[in-house]
Design an enzyme around this catalytic site. Structure first.
Site, mmCIF file in Angstrom:
data_model
loop_
_atom_site.group_PDB
_atom_site.id
_atom_site.type_symbol
_atom_site.label_atom_id
_atom_site.label_comp_id
_atom_site.label_asym_id
_atom_site.label_seq_id
_atom_site.Cartn_x
_atom_site.Cartn_y
_atom_site.Cartn_z
ATOM 1 N N GLY A 1 2.851 2.387 10.793
ATOM 2 C CA GLY A 1 3.817 3.468 10.633
ATOM 3 C C GLY A 1 4.530 3.847 11.914
ATOM 4 O O GLY A 1 5.211 4.867 11.979
ATOM 5 N N GLU B 1 -5.234 -4.682 10.540
ATOM 6 C CA GLU B 1 -4.208 -3.666 10.720
ATOM 7 C C GLU B 1 -4.440 -2.928 12.037
ATOM 8 O O GLU B 1 -5.242 -1.977 12.079
ATOM 9 C CB GLU B 1 -4.257 -2.656 9.566
ATOM 10 C CG GLU B 1 -4.003 -3.285 8.215
ATOM 11 C CD GLU B 1 -3.405 -2.292 7.228
ATOM 12 O OE1 GLU B 1 -2.374 -2.632 6.646
ATOM 13 O OE2 GLU B 1 -3.945 -1.189 7.084
ATOM 14 N N ASN C 1 0.873 -1.175 0.000
ATOM 15 C CA ASN C 1 0.000 0.000 0.000
ATOM 16 C C ASN C 1 0.909 1.222 0.000
ATOM 17 O O ASN C 1 1.494 1.560 1.029
ATOM 18 C CB ASN C 1 -0.898 -0.026 1.250
ATOM 19 C CG ASN C 1 -1.743 1.232 1.365
ATOM 20 O OD1 ASN C 1 -1.798 2.045 0.439
ATOM 21 N ND2 ASN C 1 -2.395 1.388 2.514
HETATM 22 P P1 13P Z 1 3.193 0.423 7.658
HETATM 23 O O1 13P Z 1 3.691 -0.872 7.050
HETATM 24 O O2 13P Z 1 3.908 1.632 7.151
HETATM 25 O O3 13P Z 1 3.101 0.350 9.145
HETATM 26 O O4 13P Z 1 1.678 0.598 7.124
HETATM 27 C C1 13P Z 1 0.811 -0.463 7.216
HETATM 28 C C2 13P Z 1 -0.416 -0.116 6.460
HETATM 29 O O5 13P Z 1 -1.152 0.768 6.843
HETATM 30 C C3 13P Z 1 -0.670 -0.841 5.218
HETATM 31 O O6 13P Z 1 -1.951 -0.565 4.726
#
Ligand code: 13P
Length: 251
Positions: free
Chosen positions: A174, A168, A9
């Site tokens: 993030g 998630e 993503n």
């Molecule tokens: P990160 O891998 O940057 O933590 O993001 C995960 C995410 O939101 C994928 O949709």
């Protein structure tokens, strides 16, 4: 049979030329990834058509990050499911926590979006997950259960063949803080049970459930080794083709 999927993503990152280069780099290394692992890149709307040209005829699938909750018409700034298909998309992410949090996306809207996406022939990657307060209050099972029921219980077992779920946890997105493989596995197994309660064991067993939230080459192996974790939805680490491929090689 459920599939193993590693989907990137990209969120609101890369210009169009940078996105084309990133897609080319993913395609260039995709032959290293075993055929049982499906690679998908989810790009901003502006990138879809040129990236579709790059991934055409390769093993890499193309996804949008969102679609409109109306079929067509006077909805300035929106992009419909039919438009996504016409741009070369096979998938769309829906219900990402960033859309729920910053753009007021509700479960009710997600039902409409999912109907339109499936109707247009897209496969849907539906995101669910609790935030930090909900996790600390011990409500993570309830939150995920409600999100799954509010959206997916409006669909049929046949529709479920075109749906992928991504768990998630918002506190892991993030932040560099990954859910432990035990924390992720217990929710994945729970989501599968909530799906089984409505659609039966076979549909639940066939459902691909991805983990997302600071997934990277160093932790992907342990996460993907869990029986109910069928792959990942990767944010930050999908912006470097080598990291993205390294995650796919963790299977
Ligand atoms: P990160 O891998 O940057 O933590 O993001 C995960 C995410 O939101 C994928 O949709």
């Amino acid at each position: 049979m459920r599939k193993n999927i590693v989907a990137g993503n990209w969120k609101m990152n890369t210009t169009v030329p940078e996105g084309i280069e990133l897609a080319k780099a993913v395609v260039a290394r995709s032959a290293e990834v075993p055929a049982e692992v499906k690679l998908i890149v989810a790009t901003p709307f502006t990138h879809l058509y040129p990236v579709a040209e790059v991934v055409k005829g390769t093993v890499v699938g193309l996804s949008a990050e969102n679609c409109a909750d109306h079929a067509k018409g006077a909805y300035t700034g929106e992009v419909s499911a039919d438009m996504l298909v016409s741009a070369g998309c096979e998938y769309t992410i829906l219900g990402h926590s960033e859309r729920r949090q910053y753009y007021g996306e509700t479960d009710e809207k997600l039902v409409e979006k999912t109907k339109l996406a499936l109707g247009a022939g897209l496969k849907v990657i539906l995101c669910v997950g609790e935030n930090l307060d909900e996790r600390e209050a011990g409500k993570h099972f309830d939150v995920c259960e409600a999100q799954i029921k509010n959206v997916l219980y409006n669909f049929t077992a046949e529709d479920m063949k075109s749906i992928i779920v991504a768990y998630e946890p918002v506190w892991a997105i993030g932040t560099g803080k990954t859910a432990t493989s035990e924390q992720a596995e217990e929710i994945h197994a729970f989501i599968r049970k909530v799906v089984a309660d409505k659609f039966g064991a076979q549909v639940a067993d066939d459902l691909t459930i991805l983990y997302g939230g600071s997934c990277k080459p160093s932790n992907a192996k342990e996460l993907f080794a869990q029986p109910d974790i069928d792959g990942g939805l990767i944010g930050g680490a999908s912006l470097k083709a080598d990291d993205f491929i390294a995650i796919a090689l963790a299977f």
